[in-house]
Design a protein around this motif. Sequence first.
Motif, PDB file in Angstrom:
ATOM      1  N   ARG A   1       0.868  -1.175   0.000  1.00 62.79           N
ATOM      2  CA  ARG A   1       0.000   0.000   0.000  1.00 62.79           C
ATOM      3  C   ARG A   1       0.908   1.229   0.000  1.00 62.79           C
ATOM      4  O   ARG A   1       1.813   1.350   0.825  1.00 62.79           O
ATOM      5  CB  ARG A   1      -0.887   0.004   1.247  1.00 62.79           C
ATOM      6  N   ILE A   2       0.671   2.118  -0.958  1.00 60.52           N
ATOM      7  CA  ILE A   2       1.461   3.358  -1.035  1.00 60.52           C
ATOM      8  C   ILE A   2       0.507   4.540  -0.875  1.00 60.52           C
ATOM      9  O   ILE A   2      -0.512   4.628  -1.565  1.00 60.52           O
ATOM     10  CB  ILE A   2       2.206   3.473  -2.395  1.00 60.52           C
ATOM     11  N   ASP A   3       0.854   5.440   0.059  1.00 58.90           N
ATOM     12  CA  ASP A   3       0.041   6.639   0.296  1.00 58.90           C
ATOM     13  C   ASP A   3       0.659   7.815  -0.450  1.00 58.90           C
ATOM     14  O   ASP A   3       1.848   8.105  -0.273  1.00 58.90           O
ATOM     15  CB  ASP A   3      -0.014   6.946   1.802  1.00 58.90           C
ATOM     16  N   PHE A   4      -0.130   8.451  -1.295  1.00 60.84           N
ATOM     17  CA  PHE A   4       0.327   9.614  -2.059  1.00 60.84           C
ATOM     18  C   PHE A   4      -0.287  10.894  -1.493  1.00 60.84           C
ATOM     19  O   PHE A   4      -1.469  10.906  -1.134  1.00 60.84           O
ATOM     20  CB  PHE A   4      -0.100   9.501  -3.536  1.00 60.84           C
ATOM     21  N   THR A   5       0.507  11.952  -1.434  1.00 55.42           N
ATOM     22  CA  THR A   5      -0.029  13.280  -1.111  1.00 55.42           C
ATOM     23  C   THR A   5       0.570  14.275  -2.101  1.00 55.42           C
ATOM     24  O   THR A   5       1.662  14.058  -2.625  1.00 55.42           O
ATOM     25  CB  THR A   5       0.338  13.729   0.329  1.00 55.42           C
ATOM     26  N   TRP A   6      -0.168  15.344  -2.400  1.00 53.94           N
ATOM     27  CA  TRP A   6       0.361  16.399  -3.263  1.00 53.94           C
ATOM     28  C   TRP A   6      -0.252  17.733  -2.838  1.00 53.94           C
ATOM     29  O   TRP A   6      -1.330  17.798  -2.272  1.00 53.94           O
ATOM     30  CB  TRP A   6       0.127  16.099  -4.742  1.00 53.94           C
ATOM     31  N   ASP A   7       0.498  18.811  -3.103  1.00 59.03           N
ATOM     32  CA  ASP A   7       0.198  20.111  -2.481  1.00 59.03           C
ATOM     33  C   ASP A   7      -0.424  21.134  -3.418  1.00 59.03           C
ATOM     34  O   ASP A   7      -0.073  22.309  -3.388  1.00 59.03           O
ATOM     35  CB  ASP A   7       1.494  20.691  -1.875  1.00 59.03           C
ATOM     36  N   ALA A   8      -1.335  20.673  -4.259  1.00 55.58           N
ATOM     37  CA  ALA A   8      -2.017  21.614  -5.162  1.00 55.58           C
ATOM     38  C   ALA A   8      -3.407  21.070  -5.456  1.00 55.58           C
ATOM     39  O   ALA A   8      -3.623  19.855  -5.400  1.00 55.58           O
ATOM     40  CB  ALA A   8      -1.228  21.789  -6.462  1.00 55.58           C
ATOM     41  N   PRO A   9      -4.362  21.954  -5.770  1.00 56.61           N
ATOM     42  CA  PRO A   9      -5.741  21.494  -6.019  1.00 56.61           C
ATOM     43  C   PRO A   9      -5.901  20.889  -7.409  1.00 56.61           C
ATOM     44  O   PRO A   9      -6.669  21.361  -8.236  1.00 56.61           O
ATOM     45  CB  PRO A   9      -6.565  22.778  -5.861  1.00 56.61           C
ATOM     46  N   VAL A  10      -5.133  19.819  -7.669  1.00 56.72           N
ATOM     47  CA  VAL A  10      -5.258  19.102  -8.953  1.00 56.72           C
ATOM     48  C   VAL A  10      -5.685  17.668  -8.632  1.00 56.72           C
ATOM     49  O   VAL A  10      -5.451  17.172  -7.533  1.00 56.72           O
ATOM     50  CB  VAL A  10      -3.932  19.108  -9.750  1.00 56.72           C
ATOM     51  N   SER A  11      -6.325  17.018  -9.597  1.00 58.81           N
ATOM     52  CA  SER A  11      -6.829  15.659  -9.368  1.00 58.81           C
ATOM     53  C   SER A  11      -5.707  14.638  -9.540  1.00 58.81           C
ATOM     54  O   SER A  11      -4.677  14.920 -10.167  1.00 58.81           O
ATOM     55  CB  SER A  11      -7.941  15.349 -10.374  1.00 58.81           C
ATOM     56  N   PHE A  12      -5.939  13.427  -9.005  1.00 53.10           N
ATOM     57  CA  PHE A  12      -4.933  12.377  -9.160  1.00 53.10           C
ATOM     58  C   PHE A  12      -4.802  11.993 -10.634  1.00 53.10           C
ATOM     59  O   PHE A  12      -3.722  11.599 -11.076  1.00 53.10           O
ATOM     60  CB  PHE A  12      -5.278  11.145  -8.306  1.00 53.10           C
ATOM     61  N   ALA A  13      -5.885  12.123 -11.399  1.00 50.96           N
ATOM     62  CA  ALA A  13      -5.808  11.858 -12.844  1.00 50.96           C
ATOM     63  C   ALA A  13      -4.774  12.787 -13.494  1.00 50.96           C
ATOM     64  O   ALA A  13      -3.970  12.361 -14.323  1.00 50.96           O
ATOM     65  CB  ALA A  13      -7.174  12.063 -13.490  1.00 50.96           C
ATOM     66  N   GLU A  14      -4.785  14.059 -13.077  1.00 56.95           N
ATOM     67  CA  GLU A  14      -3.814  15.020 -13.637  1.00 56.95           C
ATOM     68  C   GLU A  14      -2.397  14.697 -13.175  1.00 56.95           C
ATOM     69  O   GLU A  14      -1.437  14.854 -13.933  1.00 56.95           O
ATOM     70  CB  GLU A  14      -4.200  16.446 -13.231  1.00 56.95           C
ATOM     71  N   VAL A  15      -2.283  14.218 -11.938  1.00 56.64           N
ATOM     72  CA  VAL A  15      -0.960  13.847 -11.411  1.00 56.64           C
ATOM     73  C   VAL A  15      -0.342  12.739 -12.262  1.00 56.64           C
ATOM     74  O   VAL A  15       0.791  12.850 -12.723  1.00 56.64           O
ATOM     75  CB  VAL A  15      -1.051  13.402  -9.927  1.00 56.64           C
ATOM     76  N   ILE A  16      -1.107  11.655 -12.490  1.00 60.19           N
ATOM     77  CA  ILE A  16      -0.489  10.545 -13.233  1.00 60.19           C
ATOM     78  C   ILE A  16      -0.370  10.846 -14.729  1.00 60.19           C
ATOM     79  O   ILE A  16       0.534  10.341 -15.388  1.00 60.19           O
ATOM     80  CB  ILE A  16      -1.178   9.176 -12.992  1.00 60.19           C
ATOM     81  N   ASP A  17      -1.264  11.701 -15.255  1.00 61.99           N
ATOM     82  CA  ASP A  17      -1.117  12.066 -16.666  1.00 61.99           C
ATOM     83  C   ASP A  17       0.179  12.836 -16.891  1.00 61.99           C
ATOM     84  O   ASP A  17       0.781  12.767 -17.959  1.00 61.99           O
ATOM     85  CB  ASP A  17      -2.319  12.899 -17.146  1.00 61.99           C
TER      86      ASP A  17
END
Length: 407
Positions: free
Chosen positions: A148-164
Amino acid sequence: MTDPKHIHISDYDYPLPEERIAKFPLPQRDHSRLLVYRHGQVADDLFYHLPNYLPQGTLMVFNNTKVIQARMHFRKETGALIEVFLLEPAEPADYEVMFQTTGRCSWYCLVGNLKKWKEGTLARTVEINGSTVTVKATRGPVHGTSHRIDFTWDAPVSFAEVIDTMGELPIPPYLNRETQESDKTTYQTVYSKIKGSVAAPTAGLHFTPEVLQAIDEAGIDREELTLHVGAGTFKPVKSEEIEGHEMHTETVSVRRETIDKLIAHGGEAIAVGTTSVRTLESLYYMGLKTVANPDIDEAGLHVAQWEPYEVSPLTSHLSPLTSLKALGAWMDRRGLGVLHSSTQIIIAPGYDYKIVKMLVTNFHQPKSTLLLLVSAFVHGDWHRIYDYALSHDFRFLSYGDSSLLIP
């Protein structure tokens, strides 16, 4: 029904020279070759002639899953490169919700170079929509063969945008090459819609808008369902008997209208690809479960690996039509427009096909569960098909040529 658990996988081996594995698709998808296996006879054609072989008034079923850019790379301060390969969502567990999530989420992942990532958080900074975003990954508990890997990111973007932005399309390992920009287009079907797969349903890669239009004009009905293809699709069978091989679980989504369409077509379908086969055949067993237990929930409809071979004599006589009607009625009682469940079904010689009457599929790896599925479909006659394909220079595997199988 014979017991398929004692099948020897070595009986499903054949020599596949490296040069026969298609590294790239043809420039025009629908110009790939089509091997037509009809009632034991083998013929050779081109894929765009496929509609000529399909009976008018039949139903063709496609898997509309979309491959995600599931391969993510992080570099540690020591310089070690860690690969995190997304397998399935942990939290939120729903695919659709997952890709819209902002700020944090968790996935079950395979981790490459795991020994170099004992502890600590990995971080990588990327540009998304003009903003600088730092994506962090933290290792959680082991989950089967994954973490299990927990991801966090510091901007109001979706996870779809992160992986794209950050991810890489995971082309099959047997292509033995890096992912190229062209794969982002060629390794998706033209009708892909629902994000979630880590491998393409490759039988669908041959279809073009023109071929789909020709299918419509030939009076053949089309319907879509969703099975998210897992990395386990490439998992070789390592045990001598297939009883020792554990099938991966894959999530399926089927609309209520799809059940109605199958019923309208007498509970019969032409499947595009082995993923559509696994979904359609699983629906039969899901329907049986609703007959045996009308109060069952969606999770309870999960089809276990060997379940089709152990069906209760109380329900085993039910026709596909009866089973599908029961499943539709069960959905209606719950007000479900879409059925969300999962399947681990293994289809091997000894399996009795219920819904799938014709199959469009590529040529599969030796000693694979996909080859077992094909063998079961053509009643053991796979050698003739594969010998023909090998001796007539057909291209093999994901980017290779296609076949239409009519037992």
